[in-house]
Design a protein around this motif. Structure first.
Motif, PDB file in Angstrom:
ATOM      1  N   ARG A 307       0.907  -1.037  -0.027  1.00  0.00           N
ATOM      2  CA  ARG A 307       0.032  -0.039  -0.219  1.00  0.00           C
ATOM      3  C   ARG A 307       0.835   1.102  -0.100  1.00  0.00           C
ATOM      4  NH1 ARG A 307      -3.704   0.906   5.246  1.00  0.00           N
ATOM      5  NH2 ARG A 307      -2.340   2.496   5.640  1.00  0.00           N
ATOM      6  N   LEU A 308       0.400   2.406  -0.701  1.00  0.00           N
ATOM      7  CA  LEU A 308       1.269   3.453  -0.800  1.00  0.00           C
ATOM      8  C   LEU A 308       1.268   4.215   0.491  1.00  0.00           C
ATOM      9  CD1 LEU A 308       0.244   5.287  -4.138  1.00  0.00           C
ATOM     10  CD2 LEU A 308       2.553   4.265  -3.771  1.00  0.00           C
ATOM     11  N   GLU A 309       2.458   4.890   0.838  1.00  0.00           N
ATOM     12  CA  GLU A 309       2.597   5.130   2.271  1.00  0.00           C
ATOM     13  C   GLU A 309       1.590   6.575   2.404  1.00  0.00           C
ATOM     14  OE1 GLU A 309       6.425   6.726   3.001  1.00  0.00           O
ATOM     15  OE2 GLU A 309       6.690   7.387   0.806  1.00  0.00           O
ATOM     16  N   GLU A 310       1.411   6.687   3.723  1.00  0.00           N
ATOM     17  CA  GLU A 310       0.479   7.795   4.238  1.00  0.00           C
ATOM     18  C   GLU A 310       1.484   8.843   4.736  1.00  0.00           C
ATOM     19  OE1 GLU A 310      -2.792   6.384   6.373  1.00  0.00           O
ATOM     20  OE2 GLU A 310      -3.502   5.148   5.137  1.00  0.00           O
ATOM     21  N   CYS A 311       0.734   9.999   5.007  1.00  0.00           N
ATOM     22  CA  CYS A 311       1.550  10.961   5.831  1.00  0.00           C
ATOM     23  C   CYS A 311       1.896  10.393   7.146  1.00  0.00           C
ATOM     24  CB  CYS A 311       0.891  12.310   5.636  1.00  0.00           C
ATOM     25  SG  CYS A 311       0.862  13.189   4.139  1.00  0.00           S
ATOM     26  N   HIS A 312       2.800  11.190   7.818  1.00  0.00           N
ATOM     27  CA  HIS A 312       2.948  10.892   9.329  1.00  0.00           C
ATOM     28  C   HIS A 312       1.533  11.288   9.917  1.00  0.00           C
ATOM     29  CE1 HIS A 312       4.315  11.480  13.427  1.00  0.00           C
ATOM     30  NE2 HIS A 312       5.358  10.907  13.030  1.00  0.00           N
ATOM     31  N   PRO A 313       1.147  10.540  10.971  1.00  0.00           N
ATOM     32  CA  PRO A 313      -0.122  10.729  11.704  1.00  0.00           C
ATOM     33  C   PRO A 313      -0.443  12.445  12.069  1.00  0.00           C
ATOM     34  CG  PRO A 313       0.785   8.868  12.594  1.00  0.00           C
ATOM     35  CD  PRO A 313       1.784   9.361  11.622  1.00  0.00           C
ATOM     36  N   SER A 314       0.747  13.089  12.282  1.00  0.00           N
ATOM     37  CA  SER A 314       0.323  14.597  12.444  1.00  0.00           C
ATOM     38  C   SER A 314       0.436  15.193  11.385  1.00  0.00           C
ATOM     39  CB  SER A 314       1.818  15.052  13.350  1.00  0.00           C
ATOM     40  OG  SER A 314       2.808  14.886  12.700  1.00  0.00           O
ATOM     41  N   GLY A 315       0.664  14.679  10.281  1.00  0.00           N
ATOM     42  CA  GLY A 315       0.518  15.475   8.912  1.00  0.00           C
ATOM     43  C   GLY A 315       1.775  15.207   8.043  1.00  0.00           C
ATOM     44  N   CYS A 316       1.585  15.597   6.805  1.00  0.00           N
ATOM     45  CA  CYS A 316       2.993  15.672   5.687  1.00  0.00           C
ATOM     46  C   CYS A 316       4.121  16.510   6.339  1.00  0.00           C
ATOM     47  CB  CYS A 316       2.452  15.909   4.204  1.00  0.00           C
ATOM     48  SG  CYS A 316       1.183  14.666   3.840  1.00  0.00           S
ATOM     49  N   LEU A 317       3.893  17.598   6.960  1.00  0.00           N
ATOM     50  CA  LEU A 317       5.107  18.517   7.235  1.00  0.00           C
ATOM     51  C   LEU A 317       5.941  17.933   8.115  1.00  0.00           C
ATOM     52  CD1 LEU A 317       4.878  21.450   5.929  1.00  0.00           C
ATOM     53  CD2 LEU A 317       4.389  22.213   8.375  1.00  0.00           C
ATOM     54  N   THR A 318       5.675  16.826   8.981  1.00  0.00           N
ATOM     55  CA  THR A 318       6.498  16.312   9.704  1.00  0.00           C
ATOM     56  C   THR A 318       7.397  15.317   8.962  1.00  0.00           C
ATOM     57  OG1 THR A 318       4.703  16.106  11.545  1.00  0.00           O
ATOM     58  CG2 THR A 318       6.577  14.595  11.682  1.00  0.00           C
ATOM     59  N   ASP A 319       6.797  14.677   7.980  1.00  0.00           N
ATOM     60  CA  ASP A 319       7.665  13.997   7.102  1.00  0.00           C
ATOM     61  C   ASP A 319       8.647  14.954   6.256  1.00  0.00           C
ATOM     62  OD1 ASP A 319       6.192  11.091   6.543  1.00  0.00           O
ATOM     63  OD2 ASP A 319       4.858  12.580   6.990  1.00  0.00           O
ATOM     64  N   LEU A 320       8.261  16.083   5.719  1.00  0.00           N
ATOM     65  CA  LEU A 320       9.159  17.010   5.026  1.00  0.00           C
ATOM     66  C   LEU A 320      10.144  17.386   6.153  1.00  0.00           C
ATOM     67  CD1 LEU A 320       9.547  18.451   2.342  1.00  0.00           C
ATOM     68  CD2 LEU A 320       8.060  20.186   3.221  1.00  0.00           C
ATOM     69  N   PHE A 321       9.725  17.934   7.330  1.00  0.00           N
ATOM     70  CA  PHE A 321      10.699  18.382   8.490  1.00  0.00           C
ATOM     71  C   PHE A 321      11.908  17.107   8.722  1.00  0.00           C
ATOM     72  CE2 PHE A 321      12.054  18.148  12.793  1.00  0.00           C
ATOM     73  CZ  PHE A 321      12.605  19.613  13.016  1.00  0.00           C
ATOM     74  N   ILE A 322      11.460  15.781   8.875  1.00  0.00           N
ATOM     75  CA  ILE A 322      12.336  14.843   8.980  1.00  0.00           C
ATOM     76  C   ILE A 322      13.316  14.671   7.856  1.00  0.00           C
ATOM     77  CG2 ILE A 322      12.676  12.470   9.335  1.00  0.00           C
ATOM     78  CD1 ILE A 322       9.995  12.288  10.727  1.00  0.00           C
ATOM     79  N   GLN A 323      12.854  14.594   6.697  1.00  0.00           N
ATOM     80  CA  GLN A 323      13.581  14.391   5.529  1.00  0.00           C
ATOM     81  C   GLN A 323      14.842  15.761   5.367  1.00  0.00           C
ATOM     82  OE1 GLN A 323      10.712  13.357   2.440  1.00  0.00           O
ATOM     83  NE2 GLN A 323      12.754  12.650   1.613  1.00  0.00           N
ATOM     84  N   MET A 324      14.204  17.038   5.582  1.00  0.00           N
ATOM     85  CA  MET A 324      15.177  18.036   5.259  1.00  0.00           C
ATOM     86  C   MET A 324      16.124  18.238   6.394  1.00  0.00           C
ATOM     87  SD  MET A 324      12.692  21.148   3.976  1.00  0.00           S
ATOM     88  CE  MET A 324      14.341  22.038   3.828  1.00  0.00           C
ATOM     89  N   SER A 325      15.913  17.941   7.640  1.00  0.00           N
ATOM     90  CA  SER A 325      16.720  17.796   9.011  1.00  0.00           C
ATOM     91  C   SER A 325      17.947  16.948   8.736  1.00  0.00           C
ATOM     92  CB  SER A 325      15.899  17.778  10.251  1.00  0.00           C
ATOM     93  OG  SER A 325      15.363  16.308  10.125  1.00  0.00           O
ATOM     94  N   ILE A 326      17.469  15.558   8.138  1.00  0.00           N
ATOM     95  CA  ILE A 326      18.564  14.555   8.027  1.00  0.00           C
ATOM     96  C   ILE A 326      19.527  14.782   6.840  1.00  0.00           C
ATOM     97  CG2 ILE A 326      18.702  12.491   7.453  1.00  0.00           C
ATOM     98  CD1 ILE A 326      16.096  11.505   8.931  1.00  0.00           C
ATOM     99  N   ILE A 327      18.837  15.367   5.646  1.00  0.00           N
ATOM    100  CA  ILE A 327      19.697  15.628   4.407  1.00  0.00           C
ATOM    101  C   ILE A 327      20.346  16.758   4.682  1.00  0.00           C
ATOM    102  CG2 ILE A 327      19.656  16.458   2.186  1.00  0.00           C
ATOM    103  CD1 ILE A 327      16.860  14.582   1.640  1.00  0.00           C
TER     104      ILE A 327
END
Length: 567
Positions: A307-327
């Protein structure tokens, strides 16, 4: 006789092994003591001395980098304040509720609370500030640059004209060299890179989420399989970026076109390629993640299995925050480690050419992109960039003075096509941050709930937090029957519990999102235009001095013509 006198051709025929410009010990030692050492991190740069030793081209790079770093200070302070603002209200938010999410049992409310660290009212103001900051930075840079190039007497110098004069001197009957470019081929290559990289990263994260949830021996990983998959995806994205940036592009021969034209073309092509390599996954996360995966009873699956992944339960901005901080952290840390190598001398030093400065500019301009585009999801980006650049200035100085062969001094009066690239990034920053807040953030749904659906909507509620009940309002219910057992679970969407159709609230929020995006971008563009208009391209004293120099030169030319006519 009959042997080509073009040096690269002679080197290919092994007539010469190599060629380079030797370091001059006295000047090199002076720059090491005053500039190219770690103890000088918080000193000003001797830009004129750098220009005298390495040429205007290199001096302008360090002048630009120093100015960029200096203006990162206010951006870093405000970004840190915005983050601390979210942290201050972290424990007082009413967005806390334990529920059962479809397919996963988690504490949903606590995740929503985490997102408030970077998804709040301060983020909106900061995104607007950074969009205007990008314009102010660039306009003040033009003003700052003009003071130096005027003092160096290269304000009106043109590289292409100088190269054409040399061609005419060597061949009075030379013809202009026509430029050709295939936009279709470049577009196809770019689309293949974007689509290919995005698909690989998305599929790897989808599979990783399933494998971690089903096969992990650690319960904490099983319960947070989606978050761990996002982090692994960010690391994989960083590795992909590193591999792609190490791929050596074919540098076109400069004997077919002017050096200036070749550099412009090469810079634009390589920047676009690297930009989309780095931002393809972030674009997917910001604007597509969680919006194309379907809904309970109608999920989209890869090969009918995953199944295609969903956003983090708190919203897609959390996924974006995690990716940008790590990269951003990995990229800046390892780039600086890889750049610093052992000291060698002359022939054994790292080889350089006229494209060597391109890599330095590319690294910093990509960082500028991270600092401005998607900054709404990562307000600490300017602070990380500031800390990195304090080291980067000295690292590049040490490298150019001690670790690399001396660059051939070259004239320049600007940073060239990079100015156009930075202006384009400034425009993208307005568009991207408006879309991130309007589409990916929960800022608009919270406003809509507060004024139209929450306890304060009627205007008569007192003594109650207006966001109470927001979490339940954002969830749709799904009921499944297994014999006599009935299971209730929730998922983030505004859909009917009976037929999964979109509710009226969904369309109200969509309309509010579109209105916000239009208003945000128009307001920010107006501020950018005002800032651009107020900041002069050149200081008044520089403008007046140039006018005086032109007048004096024209008078001398007129006297020369009059004298020749009289004789």
């Amino acid at each position: 006789l009959g042997v080509s006198e073009y040096l690269p051709d002679l080197m290919k025929k092994n007539v010469f092994e190599t060629h380079f410009c030797l370091h001059e010990k006295r000047e090199q030692k002076e720059l090491k003591q005053s500039w190219a050492r770690w103890s000088a991190c918080f000193r000003g740069q001797p830009i004129t001395n750098v220009r005298n030793y390495l040429g205007e081209n290199v001096a302008l790079y360090f002048l630009w980098l120093g100015w960029y770093t200096f203006l990162l200070i206010p951006a870093s302070v405000i970004g840190l304040v915005v983050f601390l603002y979210g942290l201050a209200f972290y424990s007082t938010s009413p967005l806390m509720l334990n529920i059962v999410i479809c397919a996963d049992t988690v504490c949903f409310g606590s995740h929503v609370q985490v997102s408030l660290l970077f998804d709040n009212e301060g983020t909106v103001a900061f995104a607007m500030f950074m969009a205007v900051w990008a314009t102010v930075f660039l306009e003040f840079w033009k003003c700052h640059r003009s003071s130096y190039v005027s003092a160096w007497k290269v304000f009106d110098w043109c590289e292409e004209e100088e190269e054409l004069i040399l061609e005419i001197v060597n061949n009075a009957h030379c013809e202009p060299k026509m430029h050709r470019h295939s936009y279709l081929r470049s577009t196809i290559v770019l689309l293949l890179v974007i689509i290919g990289l995005t698909h690989v990263l998305v599929v790897s994260r989808v599979i990783a989420t399933v494998l971690l949830a089903e096969n992990s021996t650690w319960q904490v990983i099983t319960e947070n399989s989606q978050t761990v998959a996002v982090m692994l995806g960010a690391v994989l994205h960083y590795i992909t970026i590193t591999v792609m940036t190490r791929v050596k592009a074919h540098k076109p021969p400069t004997n077919k076109h002017s050096h200036a034209a070749v550099e412009r073309s090469f810079t634009v092509k390589m920047f676009i390629f690297q930009f989309f390599t780095m931002f393809s996954s972030l674009i997917y996360t910001a604007f597509f993640l969680g919006r194309i995966n379907g809904h309970p009873g109608g999920y989209v699956r890869i090969s009918g299995k995953w199944r295609l992944e969903e956003c983090h339960p708190s919203g897609c901005l959390t996924d974006l925050f995690i990716q940008m901080s790590i990269i951003m952290v990995l990229k800046q840390t390892f780039n600086n480690i890889f750049e610093y190598s052992d000291l060698h001398r002359n022939y054994s030093l790292i080889k350089t050419d006229r494209f060597s400065l391109f890599n330095e500019f590319l690294e910093m301009v990509i960082q500028f992109s991270f600092t401005t585009i998607f900054v709404a999801a990562f307000p600490l980006a300017p602070l990380l960039a500031l800390l990195n650049n304090i080291i980067e200035i000295r690292l590049d100085a040490i490298k150019m003075v001690s670790l690399e062969r001396r660059l051939v001094p070259m004239k320049a009066n600007d940073i060239g096509v990079w100015t156009d690239v930075l202006e384009a990034i400034g425009v993208l920053a307005v568009i991207a941050n408006g879309l991130v807040i309007g589409i990916s953030s929960d800022f608009i749904p919270r406003l809509v709930y507060q004024y139209f659906y929450g306890p304060c909507a009627s205007g008569s509620a007192t003594g109650i937090d207006c966001m109470v009940g927001y979490i339940n309002n954002t969830l749709s219910q799904m009921v499944t029957y297994s014999g006599i057992n009935v299971t209730h679970c929730s998922y983030r969407d505004y859909r009917s519990n009976e037929d999964f159709s979109l509710t009226n609230q969904y369309w109200v929020i969509l309309a509010a999102r579109l209105v916000f995006i239009i208003l945000f971008e128009h307001v920010v563009v107006i501020f950018k235009c005002v800032a651009s208009w107020f900041v002069p391209t050149s200081p008044l004293d520089v403008t007046n001095e140039r006018l005086y120099d032109k007048l004096r030169r024209l008078k001398e030319e007129l006297r020369s013509v009059t004298r020749a006519y009289t004789l």
